[in-house]
Design a protein around this motif. Sequence first.
Motif, PDB file in Angstrom:
ATOM      1  N   ALA A 112       0.852   2.421  -4.236  1.00  0.00           N
ATOM      2  CA  ALA A 112       0.456   1.023  -4.066  1.00  0.00           C
ATOM      3  C   ALA A 112       0.916   0.235  -5.290  1.00  0.00           C
ATOM      4  O   ALA A 112       1.045   0.793  -6.382  1.00  0.00           O
ATOM      5  CB  ALA A 112      -1.057   0.916  -3.905  1.00  0.00           C
TER       6      ALA A 112
ATOM      7  N   GLN B  58       3.544   2.236   2.894  1.00  0.00           N
ATOM      8  CA  GLN B  58       3.895   1.023   3.631  1.00  0.00           C
ATOM      9  C   GLN B  58       5.414   0.944   3.770  1.00  0.00           C
ATOM     10  O   GLN B  58       6.152   1.143   2.811  1.00  0.00           O
ATOM     11  CB  GLN B  58       3.375  -0.219   2.909  1.00  0.00           C
ATOM     12  CG  GLN B  58       3.716  -1.513   3.635  1.00  0.00           C
ATOM     13  CD  GLN B  58       3.084  -2.720   2.961  1.00  0.00           C
ATOM     14  OE1 GLN B  58       2.062  -2.614   2.285  1.00  0.00           O
ATOM     15  NE2 GLN B  58       3.697  -3.874   3.143  1.00  0.00           N
TER      16      GLN B  58
ATOM     17  N   GLU C 297       0.838  -1.189   0.000  1.00  0.00           N
ATOM     18  CA  GLU C 297       0.000   0.000   0.000  1.00  0.00           C
ATOM     19  C   GLU C 297       0.878   1.245   0.000  1.00  0.00           C
ATOM     20  O   GLU C 297       2.056   1.190   0.363  1.00  0.00           O
ATOM     21  CB  GLU C 297      -0.900  -0.001   1.245  1.00  0.00           C
ATOM     22  CG  GLU C 297      -1.814  -1.210   1.350  1.00  0.00           C
ATOM     23  CD  GLU C 297      -2.756  -1.354   0.170  1.00  0.00           C
ATOM     24  OE1 GLU C 297      -3.253  -0.321  -0.338  1.00  0.00           O
ATOM     25  OE2 GLU C 297      -2.977  -2.497  -0.272  1.00  0.00           O
ATOM     26  N   ARG C 298       0.309   2.358  -0.371  1.00  0.00           N
ATOM     27  CA  ARG C 298       1.025   3.626  -0.300  1.00  0.00           C
ATOM     28  C   ARG C 298       1.459   3.881   1.141  1.00  0.00           C
ATOM     29  O   ARG C 298       0.696   3.623   2.076  1.00  0.00           O
ATOM     30  CB  ARG C 298       0.119   4.744  -0.791  1.00  0.00           C
ATOM     31  CG  ARG C 298       0.805   6.066  -0.835  1.00  0.00           C
ATOM     32  CD  ARG C 298      -0.143   7.154  -1.242  1.00  0.00           C
ATOM     33  NE  ARG C 298       0.575   8.399  -1.036  1.00  0.00           N
ATOM     34  CZ  ARG C 298       0.587   9.392  -1.886  1.00  0.00           C
ATOM     35  NH1 ARG C 298      -0.108   9.306  -2.982  1.00  0.00           N
ATOM     36  NH2 ARG C 298       1.275  10.470  -1.637  1.00  0.00           N
TER      37      ARG C 298
END
Length: 70
Positions: free
Chosen positions: A46, A27, A24-25
């Motif tokens: 992402a 992460q 995910e963005r």
Amino acid sequence: MLQITSTMAGTILQINISVGDQVERNQEMVILESMKMEIPVESQEAGIVKEIKVSEGDFVNEGDVLIVLE
């Protein structure tokens, strides 16, 4: 395809993802150690991890490609 690069020179302390993982963005994917500080490297977008170009213990320079997402 998106390349995740190192923001500074240091040693790869920990890799928190594997090839094929969905990320995910924002992460945290890698922990970089520089000047005895732990710096998280996060995904800007992402995607799916296509390639991990480093291993734990590797020394990297600023701008080196660490991970490729698709």
